[in-house]
Design an enzyme around this catalytic site. Structure first.
Site, PDB file in Angstrom:
ATOM      1  N   THR A 130     -12.288   8.257  41.150  1.00  0.00           N
ATOM      2  CA  THR A 130     -12.016   9.629  40.711  1.00  0.00           C
ATOM      3  C   THR A 130     -12.845  10.675  41.456  1.00  0.00           C
ATOM      4  O   THR A 130     -13.990  10.411  41.847  1.00  0.00           O
ATOM      5  CB  THR A 130     -12.309   9.768  39.205  1.00  0.00           C
ATOM      6  N   GLU A 132     -14.177  13.020  40.082  1.00  0.00           N
ATOM      7  CA  GLU A 132     -15.291  13.378  39.208  1.00  0.00           C
ATOM      8  C   GLU A 132     -16.608  12.769  39.697  1.00  0.00           C
ATOM      9  O   GLU A 132     -17.684  13.172  39.261  1.00  0.00           O
ATOM     10  CB  GLU A 132     -15.006  12.940  37.770  1.00  0.00           C
ATOM     11  N   LYS A 158     -17.493   5.594  36.194  1.00  0.00           N
ATOM     12  CA  LYS A 158     -16.623   5.390  37.354  1.00  0.00           C
ATOM     13  C   LYS A 158     -17.434   5.141  38.633  1.00  0.00           C
ATOM     14  O   LYS A 158     -16.975   4.471  39.551  1.00  0.00           O
ATOM     15  CB  LYS A 158     -15.702   6.595  37.533  1.00  0.00           C
TER      16      LYS A 158
END
Length: 365
Positions: A130, A132, A158
């Site tokens: 991701t 993020e 993640k």
């Protein structure tokens, strides 16, 4: 006879899982999906695929390593796409431990399930990473070499997934890769995510079913693409001649405000923005009513404000086109879908109400 391509997809009931299933079936794959046992049916995104030849579902859970080992052993996949995750950033602040178990340790369980079944040399693994990871961004736009600075429990979990994939690639010579996915939306996006929240609200307000949409930081910048286009890049990553990580993004950036303006436009409402910060409002030009407002309830403890991906590597090495569907086309697709959904929900509600009245009056038995 050539060996058949067999794909195993975790998170098959999600937005990406449903599109990826369709894509792989069209490529002649045998597709297997993992679902969790639940008393609630959450398979609406793949309901049209059930019963299709070469599409199979198996019960397992990302928190249960034995169930994953059994499914991987039974299916003997040539490709695994790990899309399963607790993928809502705000929820990760409320449920950090669960998020870590699924999004971090879950990746390790998949890798170990492959090794336990001695498939290291024959099974390629894609990990849905991701944008993020970049979090409190240190450079724009972000590419494969940009430093990570995760800024939520989701992003931290993640990050473990990203690094454990890299470690197993180097330690065990496994073909496992991460696609660093920037925001990707569609008409199948969950209704709690901001883009779908906006398109549904625009449709409801346009049809008189809602008065106002409340949002958080309107200045947040995102790189939004179409999920249906992004699953092609996931596949291309596993067809590459060597295992590498890739940024999956459009390279184009927009604010939440821009998304809302365009969504309301496609719903037939032109917005005029007034005020700043918490006091900013979106006014319906025609009626003068406030239809968008800012609420502190939707601000996060730490907020990522500037995500912008550089897809140069994926374009050059994989031949992927991130602009198959433009931002404008994406928003139009989502609003068109939700305008029909709101109208259909209203029609179904009227039928239900009428039937209840008839039953009450004894007109139907």
């Amino acid at each position: 006879m050539a060996n058949k391509n067999i794909a195993l997809i975790t998170g098959v009931t999600g937005q990406d899982g449903s599109y990826l299933s369709e894509f792989l079936l069209s490529k002649g794959y045998e597709v297997h999906g993992i679902i969790r046992r639940s008393s609630v049916d959450y398979r609406e995104r793949i309901a049209h695929l059930e019963g299709t030849p070469n599409f199979h579902l198996h019960y397992a859970d990302m928190g249960d390593s034995m169930s994953l080992v059994k499914v991987v052993g039974k299916v003997q996949p040539t490709e695994i796409y790990n899309l399963a995750a607790q993928s809502h950033v705000q929820v990760s602040f409320d449920s950090p431990e669960f998020t870590a178990d699924v999004d971090a340790t879950g990746v390790l369980r998949i890798l170990e399930a492959v090794r336990t079944n001695h498939l290291e040399k024959t099974c390629r693994i894609y990990q849905a990473s991701t944008s993020e990871l970049y979090g409190k961004v240190e450079e724009v736009p972000q590419n494969e070499n940009t430093p990570f600075h995760p800024y939520s429990p989701y992003a931290v979990a993640k990050l473990y997934g990203f690094w454990i994939i890299k470690e197993y690639r180097e330690a065990y010579n496994m073909f496992c890769c991460s696609g660093i996915l920037f925001n990707h939306e569609s008409e199948r996006r969950g209704e709690t995510f901001v883009t779908r929240k906006i398109t549904l609200a625009a449709a409801r307000i346009a049809q008189g079913k809602q008065d106002c949409l409340y949002l958080g930081n309107l200045d947040s910048l995102r790189d939004w693409g179409y999920a249906k286009d992004y699953v092609e890049c996931m596949w291309l990553i596993l067809q590459h001649d060597k295992p590498e990580d890739f940024v999956i993004a459009t390279g184009v950036q927009h604010t939440v405000r821009e998304f809302a303006t365009l969504a309301f436009h496609h719903a037939g409402i032109e917005l005029r923005w007034e005020g700043e910060g918490i006091n900013e409002k979106g006014i319906d030009v025609k009626t003068g009513r406030t239809v968008v407002a800012v609420s502190e309830d939707f601000y996060r403890p730490t907020d990522v404000v500037n995500l912008w991906g550089d897809p140069t590597k994926a374009k050059k090495e994989l031949g992927w086109n991130p602009q198959t569907t433009t931002f404008e086309q994406l928003v139009a697709l989502m609003v068109e879908h939700d305008m029909k959904k709101v109208a259909a929900d209203e029609a179904a509600s009227r039928v239900h109400t009428n039937l209840a009245e008839y039953l009450e009056k004894g007109l139907v038995k």
